[in-house]
Enzyme design. Structure first.
Site, mmCIF file in Angstrom:
data_model
loop_
_atom_site.group_PDB
_atom_site.id
_atom_site.type_symbol
_atom_site.label_atom_id
_atom_site.label_comp_id
_atom_site.label_asym_id
_atom_site.label_seq_id
_atom_site.Cartn_x
_atom_site.Cartn_y
_atom_site.Cartn_z
ATOM 1 N N GLU A 172 15.239 61.790 103.431
ATOM 2 C CA GLU A 172 16.113 60.615 103.623
ATOM 3 C C GLU A 172 16.861 60.681 104.951
ATOM 4 O O GLU A 172 17.871 59.998 105.138
ATOM 5 C CB GLU A 172 17.112 60.470 102.459
ATOM 6 C CG GLU A 172 16.523 60.449 101.064
ATOM 7 C CD GLU A 172 15.593 59.271 100.771
ATOM 8 O OE1 GLU A 172 15.408 58.417 101.665
ATOM 9 O OE2 GLU A 172 15.021 59.236 99.675
ATOM 10 N N HIS A 201 17.277 54.774 91.032
ATOM 11 C CA HIS A 201 17.156 55.994 91.847
ATOM 12 C C HIS A 201 18.489 56.737 91.983
ATOM 13 O O HIS A 201 18.589 57.896 91.581
ATOM 14 C CB HIS A 201 16.602 55.621 93.237
ATOM 15 C CG HIS A 201 16.368 56.789 94.130
ATOM 16 N ND1 HIS A 201 15.293 56.900 94.977
ATOM 17 C CD2 HIS A 201 17.087 57.922 94.335
ATOM 18 C CE1 HIS A 201 15.344 58.043 95.642
ATOM 19 N NE2 HIS A 201 16.441 58.678 95.269
HETATM 20 P P1 13P Z 1 14.687 65.514 99.650
HETATM 21 O O1 13P Z 1 14.384 66.769 98.895
HETATM 22 O O2 13P Z 1 13.660 65.220 100.719
HETATM 23 O O3 13P Z 1 16.098 65.507 100.175
HETATM 24 O O4 13P Z 1 14.558 64.286 98.632
HETATM 25 C C1 13P Z 1 15.377 64.215 97.493
HETATM 26 C C2 13P Z 1 15.762 62.825 97.167
HETATM 27 O O5 13P Z 1 16.695 62.625 96.404
HETATM 28 C C3 13P Z 1 15.018 61.694 97.774
HETATM 29 O O6 13P Z 1 15.689 60.489 97.588
HETATM 30 ZN ZN ZN Z 2 17.123 60.546 95.864
#
Ligand code: 13P
Ligand code: ZN
Length: 273
Positions: free
Chosen positions: A116, A211
């Site tokens: 992100e 999410h």
């Molecule tokens: P990352 O492990 O790449 O930070 O991703 C986790 C996440 O919450 C994606 O939205």
């Molecule tokens: Zn996430």
């Protein structure tokens, strides 16, 4: 001197650990970033190395040129940060074009900054401008009650703002600007970064449907406290909705206007209709 004893790193480790304890970071869920102050960078310079190649950010953030960020690694577990910060965290530097970054510390067992990264940096870019350089923390997590609400409430800023304001008297004071909502989108890329940072022009809270949540603030306590407040309010709403179809009584628009007057916050009328 020990880099890990620096106050901003200790505070970063503390909130990521507290977030894990709260159940907001299953597996590698969630990510966090801090825009490091120039004097803090000066202090840790002996620990930084400049031999790694630049990588594309995926978005353009010219007002962040030359800035440094402490940020979580992609696929790394929040649970592990406390014991192995140098394996799970990174410090990155943005180049002079605002299009590329390079690793200058951390991720000692390999890896890259969070997937992100575009959303974190776009949010920092917007907030640096809008808050006259005062916001420095962007925090993303997966709190269950906020996520649950995105299955039952209309995905509208006004609905989420008003419902969550009504659930606890402190809420309109803690997030008077309201809450933005992003429809379901594929995470980890440029499009969701653009949609989220657009909302960050107006709000300090953006909810991603099905999410999680992104919050912005001046420091670790304020930003973490904002997530706590929104999630607590969401938990109350989940309980209320589980008990009844309609609230018997609530905090009314008139109550909210009175509160705003006494606590000297301004609540946009668009959320009081
Ligand atoms: P990352 O492990 O790449 O930070 O991703 C986790 C996440 O919450 C994606 O939205
Ligand atoms: Zn996430």
């Amino acid at each position: 001197m020990d880099l890990l004893k620096e106050e901003f790193i200790r505070e970063f480790i503390d909130i990521t650990n507290e977030g894990y304890q709260k159940g907001w970071h299953e597996r590698n869920g969630g990510n966090a970033s801090y825009r490091i102050k120039p004097e803090e960078i000066e202090h840790i310079k002996p620990y930084l190395t400049y031999d790694k190649p630049y990588d594309k950010i995926g978005v353009s953030v010219p007002n962040l040129k030359g800035e440094y960020f402490l940020i979580t690694g992609s696929g790394k577990y929040f649970r592990k940060i406390k014991n192995k910060p140098d394996e799970n965290l990174a410090i990155i530097e943005i180049d002079s074009s605002g299009q590329n970054y390079r690793l200058v510390w951390g991720l000692t067992k390999g890896g890259r900054p969070t997937s992100e990264l575009p959303t974190h940096l776009m949010n920092h870019s917007v907030k640096k401008d809008r808050t006259h350089n005062s916001h420095r923390v962007i925090y993303h997590c997966h709190p269950a009650n906020v996520i649950a609400l995105t299955f039952v409430l209309p995905l509208e800023d006004a609905v989420f703002t008003r419902e969550l304001w009504e659930m606890a008297t402190e809420c309109p004071v803690v997030f008077p600007d309201g809450i933005g909502v992003v429809d379901w989108m594929v995470p980890g890329g440029r499009d969701i970064a653009l949609s989220t940072s657009k909302l960050m022009e107006k709000y300090n809270v953006a909810i991603w449907a099905h999410h999680g949540i992104f919050c912005s603030g001046e420091d670790f306590d304020e930003t973490f406290g904002l997530v706590e407040t929104v999630e607590k309010s969401a938990e109350i709403l989940v309980k209320v909705l589980s008990m009844v179809n309609e609230k018997r009584q609530t905090i009314t628009p008139e109550n909210l206007r009175d509160l705003a007057k006494d606590f000297q916050v301004s609540l946009p009328e668009e959320f009081l209709q």
